[in-house]
Design a protein around this motif. Sequence first.
Motif, PDB file in Angstrom:
ATOM      1  N   ASP A   6      -5.222 -10.671  -5.900  1.00  0.00           N
ATOM      2  CA  ASP A   6      -3.776 -10.748  -6.083  1.00  0.00           C
ATOM      3  C   ASP A   6      -3.117  -9.416  -6.424  1.00  0.00           C
ATOM      4  O   ASP A   6      -1.939  -9.385  -6.706  1.00  0.00           O
ATOM      5  N   ASP A   7      -3.861  -8.332  -6.370  1.00  0.00           N
ATOM      6  CA  ASP A   7      -3.272  -7.078  -6.820  1.00  0.00           C
ATOM      7  C   ASP A   7      -2.042  -6.689  -6.017  1.00  0.00           C
ATOM      8  O   ASP A   7      -0.964  -6.577  -6.541  1.00  0.00           O
ATOM      9  N   THR A   8      -2.206  -6.452  -4.746  1.00  0.00           N
ATOM     10  CA  THR A   8      -1.061  -6.108  -3.911  1.00  0.00           C
ATOM     11  C   THR A   8      -1.360  -6.487  -2.473  1.00  0.00           C
ATOM     12  O   THR A   8      -2.421  -6.143  -1.952  1.00  0.00           O
ATOM     13  N   VAL A   9      -0.436  -7.169  -1.867  1.00  0.00           N
ATOM     14  CA  VAL A   9      -0.500  -7.446  -0.430  1.00  0.00           C
ATOM     15  C   VAL A   9       0.880  -7.191   0.143  1.00  0.00           C
ATOM     16  O   VAL A   9       1.885  -7.264  -0.552  1.00  0.00           O
ATOM     17  N   VAL A  10       0.903  -6.873   1.421  1.00  0.00           N
ATOM     18  CA  VAL A  10       2.163  -6.713   2.137  1.00  0.00           C
ATOM     19  C   VAL A  10       2.310  -7.935   3.030  1.00  0.00           C
ATOM     20  O   VAL A  10       1.392  -8.283   3.771  1.00  0.00           O
ATOM     21  N   VAL A  21      -3.437  -4.073   0.191  1.00  0.00           N
ATOM     22  CA  VAL A  21      -3.036  -2.697   0.001  1.00  0.00           C
ATOM     23  C   VAL A  21      -3.884  -2.017  -1.064  1.00  0.00           C
ATOM     24  O   VAL A  21      -4.277  -0.877  -0.925  1.00  0.00           O
ATOM     25  N   ALA A  22      -4.175  -2.702  -2.127  1.00  0.00           N
ATOM     26  CA  ALA A  22      -4.827  -2.084  -3.282  1.00  0.00           C
ATOM     27  C   ALA A  22      -6.253  -1.629  -2.954  1.00  0.00           C
ATOM     28  O   ALA A  22      -7.066  -2.429  -2.522  1.00  0.00           O
ATOM     29  N   CYS A  26      -7.954  -4.837  -9.876  1.00  0.00           N
ATOM     30  CA  CYS A  26      -7.552  -4.705 -11.270  1.00  0.00           C
ATOM     31  C   CYS A  26      -8.269  -5.775 -12.087  1.00  0.00           C
ATOM     32  O   CYS A  26      -8.113  -6.964 -11.837  1.00  0.00           O
ATOM     33  N   ARG A  50      -1.556  -1.031 -18.714  1.00  0.00           N
ATOM     34  CA  ARG A  50      -0.524  -1.118 -17.685  1.00  0.00           C
ATOM     35  C   ARG A  50       0.856  -1.182 -18.337  1.00  0.00           C
ATOM     36  O   ARG A  50       0.975  -1.463 -19.529  1.00  0.00           O
ATOM     37  N   CYS A 109       7.135 -11.335  -8.664  1.00  0.00           N
ATOM     38  CA  CYS A 109       6.172 -10.366  -8.142  1.00  0.00           C
ATOM     39  C   CYS A 109       6.614  -9.717  -6.840  1.00  0.00           C
ATOM     40  O   CYS A 109       5.971  -8.792  -6.363  1.00  0.00           O
ATOM     41  N   ASP A 111       8.404  -7.407  -4.360  1.00  0.00           N
ATOM     42  CA  ASP A 111       9.044  -6.100  -4.379  1.00  0.00           C
ATOM     43  C   ASP A 111       9.343  -5.721  -2.936  1.00  0.00           C
ATOM     44  O   ASP A 111       8.483  -5.211  -2.236  1.00  0.00           O
TER      45      ASP A 111
END
Length: 154
Positions: A6-10, A21-22, A26, A50, A109, A111
């Motif tokens: 779940d860190d970062t996806v586009v 992406v990450a 984390c 963080r 979440c 962005d």
Amino acid sequence: RDVLCDDTVVLDQRSMRIRPVAPHLCLKSGAWHAIEPRIAAFPDGPALRRPDGALVRYLALDRRSGRDGRARSRGYAVRSIVFPRYRPGGAANLVPIGAAAALQRLACCIDPLGHPLSSTDIERLIRWVGGLDCYTLTHDSLDDAVTALGGLLQ
């Protein structure tokens, strides 16, 4: 099946497919004891704080995203979204939630890159989440969490 963290996806606006992406996973401090025995390369460097206050360490991931090592440039189709929460002292519990609850959890979440979300973007997001299976997963044990998720991965 491929599973993303779940860190970062586009999320691609047109295809509604996601791309990770990450380059690092984390690991929040509450999960260290469950994950450390299972990962030979568990990060032993200093923990970082963080901006949200969470104490974390980062584990470098293999940048290859397919089994054959080729990048998944077209992204991944999404079937399910799971919102995990570590809770000591309880059994794993996977509970379906509705689209409205999932959207509420996702809203904080999101962005948008490059421009604010338009009403059309929001409508597409609502339709997309409405077509997915969404869950909460509370767990104490990583093994129990994996077992609870097993049915989703078939």
